[in-house]
Design an enzyme around this catalytic site. Structure first.
Site, short mmCIF file in Angstrom:
data_model
loop_
_atom_site.label_atom_id
_atom_site.label_comp_id
_atom_site.label_asym_id
_atom_site.label_seq_id
_atom_site.Cartn_x
_atom_site.Cartn_y
_atom_site.Cartn_z
N ASN A 1 0.76 -1.13 -0.09
CA ASN A 1 -0.10 0.10 0.13
C ASN A 1 0.87 1.35 0.07
OD1 ASN A 1 -2.49 -1.44 0.15
ND2 ASN A 1 -2.12 -1.87 2.34
N CYS A 2 0.26 2.35 -0.32
CA CYS A 2 1.03 3.75 -0.45
C CYS A 2 1.73 4.05 0.77
CB CYS A 2 -0.17 4.74 -0.45
SG CYS A 2 0.50 6.43 -0.54
N PRO A 3 3.06 4.33 0.79
CA PRO A 3 3.47 5.01 -0.37
C PRO A 3 4.53 3.86 -0.99
CG PRO A 3 4.92 5.41 1.50
CD PRO A 3 3.84 4.62 2.04
N ASP B 1 -2.87 -1.84 -5.20
CA ASP B 1 -3.30 -0.75 -4.57
C ASP B 1 -3.82 0.18 -5.68
OD1 ASP B 1 -3.92 1.55 -3.02
OD2 ASP B 1 -1.75 1.96 -2.67
N ASP C 1 -0.90 7.83 -7.60
CA ASP C 1 0.41 8.07 -7.02
C ASP C 1 1.60 7.88 -8.01
OD1 ASP C 1 -0.91 8.38 -4.53
OD2 ASP C 1 -0.54 6.03 -3.97
#
Length: 80
Positions: free
Chosen positions: A16-18, A43, A49
Site C-alpha cells: 500500500n501507499c507509499p 493498490d 500516485d
C-alpha cells in the site's frame, strides 16, 4: 499508443501507499536510459500516485497504465 518493450518488472502487489512509488523509484534508478519498467500493483491508489510521481520526477516518463481485474499495470520509461 506508444510502443515499448518491458525491460524489467517490479511486483508490488499487496503493498500500500507509499510503497509502490518507493519501490518503483528504487528499481527505475537501477535501469539504463530508455529502459521500461512494468509495475504490478493491487493498490488502486497507485494509479494516481505513480502518475503524480512521474509527472514531478525528472528522468522518468509514465508511458501507460491499465487495470486488469485487481491488478494495475504501470509502465515507466527512464528518460535520462
Amino acid at each position: 499508443m506508444t510502443q515499448y518493450e518491458v525491460t524489467e518488472t517490479s511486483d508490488v502487489k499487496g503493498e500500500n501507499c507509499p510503497m509502490p512509488v518507493v519501490k518503483t523509484k528504487q528499481t527505475i534508478d537501477q535501469l539504463a536510459e530508455d529502459d521500461v519498467l512494468e509495475v504490478l500493483a493491487t493498490d488502486s491508489g497507485s494509479v494516481s500516485d505513480i502518475a503524480g510521481w512521474a509527472d514531478t520526477t525528472e528522468g522518468v516518463e509514465l508511458v501507460d497504465q491499465e487495470g486488469d481485474g485487481d491488478v494495475y499495470k504501470h509502465y515507466v520509461r527512464k528518460t535520462e
